[in-house]
Design an enzyme around this catalytic site. Sequence first.
Site, PDB file in Angstrom:
ATOM      1  N   ASN A   7       0.814  -1.212   0.000  1.00  0.00           N
ATOM      2  CA  ASN A   7       0.000   0.000   0.000  1.00  0.00           C
ATOM      3  C   ASN A   7       0.846   1.260   0.000  1.00  0.00           C
ATOM      4  OD1 ASN A   7      -2.658   1.164   0.101  1.00  0.00           O
ATOM      5  ND2 ASN A   7      -2.215   1.799   2.189  1.00  0.00           N
ATOM      6  N   THR A 194       0.518   6.839   1.255  1.00  0.00           N
ATOM      7  CA  THR A 194       0.117   5.507   0.808  1.00  0.00           C
ATOM      8  C   THR A 194      -0.633   5.603  -0.522  1.00  0.00           C
ATOM      9  OG1 THR A 194      -1.885   5.678   2.154  1.00  0.00           O
ATOM     10  CG2 THR A 194       0.026   4.571   3.142  1.00  0.00           C
ATOM     11  N   TYR A 195      -1.059   4.444  -1.028  1.00  0.00           N
ATOM     12  CA  TYR A 195      -1.684   4.353  -2.347  1.00  0.00           C
ATOM     13  C   TYR A 195      -2.877   5.293  -2.446  1.00  0.00           C
ATOM     14  CZ  TYR A 195      -3.268   2.175  -6.692  1.00  0.00           C
ATOM     15  OH  TYR A 195      -3.627   1.942  -7.989  1.00  0.00           O
ATOM     16  N   ILE A 196      -2.995   5.978  -3.599  1.00  0.00           N
ATOM     17  CA  ILE A 196      -3.923   7.109  -3.717  1.00  0.00           C
ATOM     18  C   ILE A 196      -5.250   6.755  -4.377  1.00  0.00           C
ATOM     19  CG2 ILE A 196      -2.067   8.789  -3.749  1.00  0.00           C
ATOM     20  CD1 ILE A 196      -2.323   8.873  -6.800  1.00  0.00           C
ATOM     21  N   ARG A 197      -5.410   5.519  -4.824  1.00  0.00           N
ATOM     22  CA  ARG A 197      -6.689   5.118  -5.436  1.00  0.00           C
ATOM     23  C   ARG A 197      -7.363   4.111  -4.514  1.00  0.00           C
ATOM     24  NH1 ARG A 197      -2.898   6.082  -9.188  1.00  0.00           N
ATOM     25  NH2 ARG A 197      -3.449   7.583 -10.824  1.00  0.00           N
TER      26      ARG A 197
END
Length: 592
Positions: A7, A194-197
Site C-alpha cells: 500500500n 500511501t496508495y492514492i486510489r
Amino acid sequence: ECRIEFNEITKKAILNAIEDPRTIDYQRVDAQQARRVLDRLVGYKLSPLLWKKVKKGLSAGRVQSVTVKLIIEREREIEAFKPEEYWSLTALLKSDDRPFEAKLERKGKEKIHIANEKEVQAIIGDLQAAPFMVKSVRKRARRRRALAPFVTSTLQQEAYKRLNFTAKKTMLIAQQLYEGIDLGGKEGATGLITYIRTDSPRISQDAQRGCREYVRKKYGEDYIPEKPNFYGSSKKAQGAHEAIRPTSVTKEPAMVKKNLSGDQFKLYELIWKRFVASQMSPAVMDVTTIDISADKYLFRASGSILRFQGFLKVYGDSGEKRGGKSQSRLPEISENEELKLTELIPSQHFTQPPPRYTEASLVKALEEQGIGRPSTYAPIIDTVLSRGYVVREERTFKPTELGIIVIDLLSDYFNDILDVEFTANMEEKLDKIEAGELEWKKIIGEFYGPFKNELEKAENEIGQIEVKDEETDEICEKCGRNLVIKFGRYGKFLACPGYPECKNTKPFLETIGVGCPQCDGNVVLRKSKKGRSFYGCSNYPDCDYVSWNRPTKIQCPECEARLVEKRSKQKGDRAVCPKCGHEQELNKKVEQ
C-alpha cells in the site's frame, strides 16, 4: 503464479509484501476484464456513431456521458427555477446592556413563514408594545467527532475546496508523493503517502498505534480518545487498500517542506493533518439556546463556545476560529427575565436555484450515486472538458450546446446507458463479479444483445446533425469574416470560420452586464496565466480596473464605491465594499 500487494512504496512495506505473496485472484481478473470490455463496447460503438452523425472528435462513454447528463439536468433545473420571495425578522435585544440577536421562529405552535413585506410589517406592528420575556434557556455540550482519513474522492473534494486544486492536479501531485520524493541524506527517494486510489477509510494497526503515540507526545493524553477511532466504509466500497495517509506520521510537513514544491507541500500537509486529526479526541462545544416569547411569537437565539479543541487543534474547518475563542457568545440570562428591545430588523430574501456543480460537488454526486470508480473521476472530468461538452464558468460546470445536443441524442436511443440507476446497478454487478457471485461473460452478453439492437436502430434513424457555431459581431481583421464562438478545454474563444485558410483566434471576453466603475467600458470575465478567473475592464490597457470578486451594480451607501459579490457558507451570498468593508445581503433578483 504469484502476486505481491503493498500500500506504500517504503522499504518495510515492500519487504513485507515479498515475504507474504499470494496467488492470482481470478475473480478480480474477471471483474477487470468485464469492466474493460463493457467500456470498450460502449465507447468504441457510440463514438463512431457521433463522428458520423454529428462531427469528428467526439466521444461517448458509460460513465462520461452520464456525468455530462448530470450537469445538463442541473442546468435545466436552474433554468426552470422560479424564485419565491420570503422575509425574516431579527430582534436586537439587550440584557444588562449586552446586545444580542434573536430570530423569529414561530407564531403560536407553528413555524412561521413570512411571504411579503405587508406580512412582516403587520408582525412588527403586533410587537411594538409586546414585552420580550425569556421563556427557556437550554445549555448542552455538543461533541464533534473527527472526520475519517482521506479516500480518493474526499481528497479530491477537499483539495478543491481548500487548495483550489482540480481533481486532475490533485491526483498528479498525490502520485508524485506516493512514488517518492528525494529527501536527501541516507533516506533518498521516499514515498510520503500511501496508495492514492482507494475507497476505504481503514488504516493499519501499526499506523494507528504510531499516530496515537505521536498525538500523546505532541499534544497530551486529553487529545487521545480512550478507544481508537474507526471509520466504516460505504456499502459500495471495495476496500482493497488503506485510506490515504502519510507513510510515517513522524515526517511532519515542516520537516520535509524544503524538499517539496509549493503544491506538493500543500497537499502533503492536508493529507498529514487529516490523518492525525482522525485519531484525535472529539471537539467539545458548549451550546446555548434561548427561547424568547413576545406576544404570540417566539424568537430564538443560539450561541456556542469552543470548550475543548480536540481534533480541531490540527484540522479545523476552512476559515474557522481556533484557540478556544467564542464563535457567538450569548449573555448570561435567566428564565422569565424581561429583555429590552432595541430594534426589529426585517430582511427580504428570495429562494435560490440549485447551484451548478463544482468539481467537488460533482465528484460527491458521482460517488453517492455509484457512478464509476473514484480513480476514474479526474480523467472523466478532464475528458468532458476537452471534448467541449461542458465549460468552466466561475469554478462551476456549464453544459455547452454541443454537450446538450449529444446527450439528448444519446438519451433518445440509448436511454439505459445514460440512466443513472442503470449505470449504478452495472457497477454493483461488476463488484459482484469480483466477489464471485456473477459470471462476467453472462453479464456482458445480457448487456450487448439489447445494445446492439439500439445501435442498429440509431444508425438507420438518425440523420446528419449540424452543430452551428454562434456568430458574433466581431470582424476577423485578417479576412473580414464574422468571428464565431468555439469551445476549448479552457472555455470559450473566438475563431475565424474560414479555418484552415484563416487560423485567426482571439480570447472571448464575456461581459457580465455591469459597467466599469472607472470608465465607460464594460466589466468582462478574464483568466490569469494560472487559469484563475478575475474581472477587468474591456478597455484594458487604457483602463486598469481589476477585481477578483464579481462586481455588482450596487453602490456602497457609505462611500459610494462599487460593491462586489462574496460567498459565505455562514452568511450566504453577500455584497461587500472593497474600500470601506460595508456588507449587505446580495439580492440577485434586485441586483440584476
